[in-house]
Design an enzyme around this catalytic site. Structure first.
Site, PDB file in Angstrom:
ATOM      1  N   GLU A 116       0.830  -1.218   0.000  1.00 21.45           N
ATOM      2  CA  GLU A 116       0.000   0.000   0.000  1.00 21.45           C
ATOM      3  C   GLU A 116       0.863   1.266   0.000  1.00 21.45           C
ATOM      4  OE1 GLU A 116      -3.031  -0.281  -0.632  1.00 21.45           O
ATOM      5  OE2 GLU A 116      -3.750  -2.181   0.182  1.00 21.45           O
ATOM      6  N   HIS A 140      -2.530   1.531   8.562  1.00 26.03           N
ATOM      7  CA  HIS A 140      -3.618   0.763   7.950  1.00 26.03           C
ATOM      8  C   HIS A 140      -3.767  -0.560   8.696  1.00 26.03           C
ATOM      9  CE1 HIS A 140      -6.129  -1.326   5.118  1.00 26.03           C
ATOM     10  NE2 HIS A 140      -5.190  -2.164   4.779  1.00 26.03           N
ATOM     11  N   HIS A 142      -6.843  -3.941   9.833  1.00 29.20           N
ATOM     12  CA  HIS A 142      -8.057  -4.675   9.470  1.00 29.20           C
ATOM     13  C   HIS A 142      -8.876  -4.983  10.727  1.00 29.20           C
ATOM     14  CE1 HIS A 142      -5.869  -6.542   5.675  1.00 29.20           C
ATOM     15  NE2 HIS A 142      -6.031  -5.237   5.562  1.00 29.20           N
ATOM     16  N   GLU A 170     -16.357  10.230  24.106  1.00 34.21           N
ATOM     17  CA  GLU A 170     -15.037  10.753  23.736  1.00 34.21           C
ATOM     18  C   GLU A 170     -14.863  10.897  22.222  1.00 34.21           C
ATOM     19  OE1 GLU A 170     -12.985   6.344  24.064  1.00 34.21           O
ATOM     20  OE2 GLU A 170     -11.657   8.056  24.280  1.00 34.21           O
ATOM     21  N   HIS A 211     -12.823  -4.006   3.966  1.00 33.76           N
ATOM     22  CA  HIS A 211     -11.363  -4.195   3.980  1.00 33.76           C
ATOM     23  C   HIS A 211     -10.730  -3.714   5.301  1.00 33.76           C
ATOM     24  CE1 HIS A 211      -7.309  -3.869   1.682  1.00 33.76           C
ATOM     25  NE2 HIS A 211      -7.097  -3.901   2.976  1.00 33.76           N
TER      26      HIS A 211
HETATM   27  O1  2HA Z   1      -1.720  -7.149   3.150  1.00 36.14           O
HETATM   28  O2  2HA Z   1      -3.446  -4.902   4.283  1.00 36.14           O
HETATM   29  O3  2HA Z   1      -4.255  -3.769   2.043  1.00 36.14           O
HETATM   30  C1  2HA Z   1      -1.512  -5.820   3.403  1.00 36.14           C
HETATM   31  C2  2HA Z   1      -2.794  -5.104   3.303  1.00 36.14           C
HETATM   32  C3  2HA Z   1      -3.227  -4.678   1.978  1.00 36.14           C
HETATM   33 ZN    ZN Z   2      -5.355  -4.106   3.977  1.00 36.69          ZN
END
Ligand code: 2HA
Ligand code: ZN
Length: 275
Positions: A116, A140, A142, A170, A211
């Protein structure tokens, strides 16, 4: 100084491991990047290579020309960062035009920076400008509850912001600008990077439908804390929706306006609509 002894490296490793322990990084899921300060890079200069080949970033970030970043590696597992940071992370340098990078340290067993990288760098460029240089961390992950909500709430900034704000007092103080939502897109490329960085002009949080989430912040504590706060709020919302979809009571638009006065935040009226 050794890279592994640098404070920014220690903070990066701790944050990656905290994310792993939260359950946000199955397999190679997620990625983290940090825009390294000038004095921090000078302190570790002796350990940096300057002869690796330049490679295309896949987008252009001219305002970041010459900057150095610490990033997680593509296909590497957050679970392993604490065990072997020299293999799972990299320091990269951008060329003056901001179209190419080269590896200066790390990825000892081979590999590339995060898949990414275009989204990370375009977000860094936007947030560096918007924050007057203060924001340095893009993260980033998940997290399951935020992802779950992208199947049951309309994919609108207004709806996600308002519902998340209502779940914990909050929240409007921690993310007063709100959150943005990107509909499902192919990850890893320039298109999703353009869509995400457009939202990052307004928000510190962008949710990728089905995602995960991107957040931006000044340092590791604030950025991890932002991800944590949004996901905690999403968890409460999932519980509420599971028990009874129609809330019996909640925080009202007027409650939010009163909170804004006392906590000295500006809450955009577009999120305080009547339902
Ligand atoms: O695998 O999270 O978006 C890495 C990620 C891709
Ligand atoms: Zn990801």
């Amino acid at each position: 100084m050794k890279v592994l002894d640098a404070q920014f490296m220690k903070g990066f490793i701790r944050m990656a491991n905290d994310g792993w322990e939260q359950g946000w990084h199955e397999r190679n899921g997620g990625n983290l990047s940090y825009r390294i300060k000038k004095e921090e890079i000078e302190a570790v200069r002796g350990e940096l290579k300057a002869d690796a080949p330049w490679q295309p970033i896949g987008t252009s970030v001219p305002k970041l020309g010459g900057e150095y970043f610490l990033v997680t590696g593509s296909g590497k597992y957050f679970r392993n960062v604490i065990l072997d940071p020299e293999d799972t992370t990299a320091i990269i340098e951008l060329d003056a035009a901001g179209t190419q990078y080269r590896i200066c340290w790390g990825l000892a067993g081979g590999g590339r920076p995060t898949s990414e990288l275009p989204s990370h760098l375009m977000n860094h460029e936007v947030k560096m400008e918007a924050s007057g240089g203060k924001h340095r961390v893009i993260y980033h992950a998940h997290p399951a509850n935020v992802i779950a909500l992208t199947f049951v709430l309309p994919l609108k900034d207004e709806v996600f912001t308002r519902e998340l704000w209502e779940m914990a007092t909050e929240c409007p103080v921690v993310f007063p600008d709100g959150v943005g939502v990107v509909g499902w897109m192919v990850p890893g490329g320039r298109d999703i990077a353009v869509a995400t960085s457009a939202l990052m002009k307004k928000y510190d949080v962008a949710i990728w439908a089905h995602h995960g989430m991107f957040v931006s912040g000044e340092d590791f504590d604030l950025t991890f804390g932002l991800m944590h706060t949004v996901e905690k709020s999403a968890e409460i919302l999932v519980k509420v929706l599971s028990v009874r979809p129609d809330k019996l009571q909640t925080i009202t638009p007027q409650n939010f306006r009163d909170l804004a006065v006392d906590f000295k935040v500006t809450l955009p009226e577009k999120f305080l609509y009547e339902k």
